[in-house]
Design a protein around this motif. Structure first.
Motif, PDB file in Angstrom:
ATOM      1  N   TRP A  22      28.776   0.210   7.467  1.00  0.00           N
ATOM      2  CA  TRP A  22      27.550   0.053   8.241  1.00  0.00           C
ATOM      3  C   TRP A  22      27.765  -0.869   9.423  1.00  0.00           C
ATOM      4  CZ3 TRP A  22      22.756  -0.720   4.632  1.00  0.00           C
ATOM      5  CH2 TRP A  22      22.527   0.458   3.914  1.00  0.00           C
ATOM      6  N   LEU A  23      28.530  -1.930   9.213  1.00  0.00           N
ATOM      7  CA  LEU A  23      28.771  -2.871  10.304  1.00  0.00           C
ATOM      8  C   LEU A  23      29.690  -2.291  11.362  1.00  0.00           C
ATOM      9  CD1 LEU A  23      29.114  -6.197   8.323  1.00  0.00           C
ATOM     10  CD2 LEU A  23      27.162  -5.387   9.629  1.00  0.00           C
ATOM     11  N   SER A  24      30.637  -1.448  10.968  1.00  0.00           N
ATOM     12  CA  SER A  24      31.567  -0.889  11.953  1.00  0.00           C
ATOM     13  C   SER A  24      30.991   0.336  12.657  1.00  0.00           C
ATOM     14  CB  SER A  24      32.900  -0.546  11.288  1.00  0.00           C
ATOM     15  OG  SER A  24      32.710   0.478  10.328  1.00  0.00           O
ATOM     16  N   ARG A  25      30.369   1.255  11.902  1.00  0.00           N
ATOM     17  CA  ARG A  25      29.815   2.464  12.507  1.00  0.00           C
ATOM     18  C   ARG A  25      28.368   2.313  12.905  1.00  0.00           C
ATOM     19  NH1 ARG A  25      31.024   6.677   8.027  1.00  0.00           N
ATOM     20  NH2 ARG A  25      29.324   5.400   7.369  1.00  0.00           N
ATOM     21  N   GLY A  26      27.654   1.450  12.202  1.00  0.00           N
ATOM     22  CA  GLY A  26      26.240   1.261  12.493  1.00  0.00           C
ATOM     23  C   GLY A  26      25.365   2.311  11.844  1.00  0.00           C
ATOM     24  N   VAL A  27      24.079   2.097  11.915  1.00  0.00           N
ATOM     25  CA  VAL A  27      23.078   3.040  11.416  1.00  0.00           C
ATOM     26  C   VAL A  27      22.098   3.250  12.565  1.00  0.00           C
ATOM     27  CG1 VAL A  27      21.317   3.475   9.672  1.00  0.00           C
ATOM     28  CG2 VAL A  27      23.344   2.130   9.087  1.00  0.00           C
ATOM     29  N   PRO A  28      22.106   4.413  13.209  1.00  0.00           N
ATOM     30  CA  PRO A  28      21.294   4.603  14.415  1.00  0.00           C
ATOM     31  C   PRO A  28      19.814   4.301  14.244  1.00  0.00           C
ATOM     32  CG  PRO A  28      22.839   6.407  14.184  1.00  0.00           C
ATOM     33  CD  PRO A  28      22.941   5.590  12.925  1.00  0.00           C
ATOM     34  N   SER A  29      19.230   4.615  13.101  1.00  0.00           N
ATOM     35  CA  SER A  29      17.788   4.433  12.932  1.00  0.00           C
ATOM     36  C   SER A  29      17.419   3.139  12.211  1.00  0.00           C
ATOM     37  CB  SER A  29      17.216   5.625  12.162  1.00  0.00           C
ATOM     38  OG  SER A  29      17.812   5.702  10.884  1.00  0.00           O
ATOM     39  N   ALA A  30      18.334   2.232  12.019  1.00  0.00           N
ATOM     40  CA  ALA A  30      18.040   1.007  11.258  1.00  0.00           C
ATOM     41  C   ALA A  30      16.973   0.157  11.933  1.00  0.00           C
ATOM     42  CB  ALA A  30      19.318   0.197  11.064  1.00  0.00           C
ATOM     43  N   GLY A  31      17.023   0.031  13.241  1.00  0.00           N
ATOM     44  CA  GLY A  31      16.035  -0.779  13.949  1.00  0.00           C
ATOM     45  C   GLY A  31      14.644  -0.190  13.914  1.00  0.00           C
ATOM     46  N   ILE A  32      14.552   1.126  13.786  1.00  0.00           N
ATOM     47  CA  ILE A  32      13.247   1.778  13.725  1.00  0.00           C
ATOM     48  C   ILE A  32      12.517   1.368  12.455  1.00  0.00           C
ATOM     49  CG2 ILE A  32      12.110   4.032  13.495  1.00  0.00           C
ATOM     50  CD1 ILE A  32      14.266   5.146  15.348  1.00  0.00           C
ATOM     51  N   TYR A  33      13.250   1.137  11.384  1.00  0.00           N
ATOM     52  CA  TYR A  33      12.634   0.781  10.112  1.00  0.00           C
ATOM     53  C   TYR A  33      12.644  -0.720   9.842  1.00  0.00           C
ATOM     54  CZ  TYR A  33      13.186   5.760   9.484  1.00  0.00           C
ATOM     55  OH  TYR A  33      13.116   7.108   9.661  1.00  0.00           O
ATOM     56  N   ALA A  34      13.700  -1.410  10.219  1.00  0.00           N
ATOM     57  CA  ALA A  34      13.834  -2.833   9.879  1.00  0.00           C
ATOM     58  C   ALA A  34      12.789  -3.687  10.597  1.00  0.00           C
ATOM     59  CB  ALA A  34      15.240  -3.324  10.214  1.00  0.00           C
ATOM     60  N   GLY A  35      12.536  -3.412  11.864  1.00  0.00           N
ATOM     61  CA  GLY A  35      11.561  -4.199  12.615  1.00  0.00           C
ATOM     62  C   GLY A  35      10.156  -4.126  12.040  1.00  0.00           C
ATOM     63  N   PRO A  36       9.593  -2.924  11.867  1.00  0.00           N
ATOM     64  CA  PRO A  36       8.248  -2.835  11.300  1.00  0.00           C
ATOM     65  C   PRO A  36       8.153  -3.364   9.863  1.00  0.00           C
ATOM     66  CG  PRO A  36       8.751  -0.830  12.474  1.00  0.00           C
ATOM     67  CD  PRO A  36      10.016  -1.640  12.431  1.00  0.00           C
ATOM     68  N   VAL A  37       9.186  -3.131   9.058  1.00  0.00           N
ATOM     69  CA  VAL A  37       9.151  -3.630   7.681  1.00  0.00           C
ATOM     70  C   VAL A  37       9.173  -5.157   7.676  1.00  0.00           C
ATOM     71  CG1 VAL A  37      10.500  -3.774   5.548  1.00  0.00           C
ATOM     72  CG2 VAL A  37      10.077  -1.564   6.600  1.00  0.00           C
ATOM     73  N   ALA A  38       9.993  -5.758   8.523  1.00  0.00           N
ATOM     74  CA  ALA A  38      10.024  -7.226   8.613  1.00  0.00           C
ATOM     75  C   ALA A  38       8.674  -7.763   9.088  1.00  0.00           C
ATOM     76  CB  ALA A  38      11.143  -7.676   9.553  1.00  0.00           C
ATOM     77  N   TRP A  39       8.042  -7.069  10.015  1.00  0.00           N
ATOM     78  CA  TRP A  39       6.728  -7.501  10.497  1.00  0.00           C
ATOM     79  C   TRP A  39       5.670  -7.400   9.402  1.00  0.00           C
ATOM     80  CZ3 TRP A  39       2.454  -4.145  11.664  1.00  0.00           C
ATOM     81  CH2 TRP A  39       1.363  -4.816  12.213  1.00  0.00           C
ATOM     82  N   ILE A  40       5.691  -6.313   8.631  1.00  0.00           N
ATOM     83  CA  ILE A  40       4.726  -6.149   7.543  1.00  0.00           C
ATOM     84  C   ILE A  40       4.912  -7.253   6.504  1.00  0.00           C
ATOM     85  CG2 ILE A  40       4.152  -4.686   5.557  1.00  0.00           C
ATOM     86  CD1 ILE A  40       4.652  -2.277   7.385  1.00  0.00           C
TER      87      ILE A  40
END
Length: 116
Positions: free
Chosen positions: A4-22
């Motif tokens: 995950w750290l080397s290739r990344g996850v393209p949609s991770a920011g789409i989910y991590a930001g709102p979940v962290a805010w909630i």
């Protein structure tokens, strides 16, 4: 995890930001009685942790952007998958929600929880 750290996850920011805010918003509401009783500025500290979680999602999206090819392989079955677009959206959404979380944390510096 290393992949995950080397290739990344393209949609991770789409989910991590709102979940962290909630999580941050729910914690802010739930912690008010305790913060008022103990006068400990817990809200800004928790906001920093959730902002770091949102930024980590943006980092994974950025790694997904960096590792995705600008054009699909000529014979690939994933020709219609917009990995780079999803990565850019993930980065933008993660940054937006990081700013929102930090603004909520800044309010915790001004208000101490006992206002009525």
């Amino acid at each position: 995890m290393a992949a995950w750290l080397s290739r990344g996850v393209p949609s991770a920011g789409i989910y991590a930001g709102p979940v962290a805010w909630i999580i941050d918003t729910q914690f802010n509401y739930a912690a008010v009685p305790w913060v008022c009783a103990h006068q400990v500025p817990l809200i800004p500290i928790f906001a920093l942790a959730m902002a770091a979680l949102s930024l980590f999602g943006g980092f994974l999206s950025w790694r997904g952007y960096a590792s995705a090819a600008p054009t699909p392989m000529p014979d690939s079955t994933g020709a219609g998958r917009p990995h780079r677009f999803m990565s850019l959206m993930g980065i933008a959404i993660a940054l937006l929600f990081t700013v929102i979380i930090l603004l909520h944390g800044a309010a915790g510096l001004v208000f101490h929880g006992c206002e009525r």
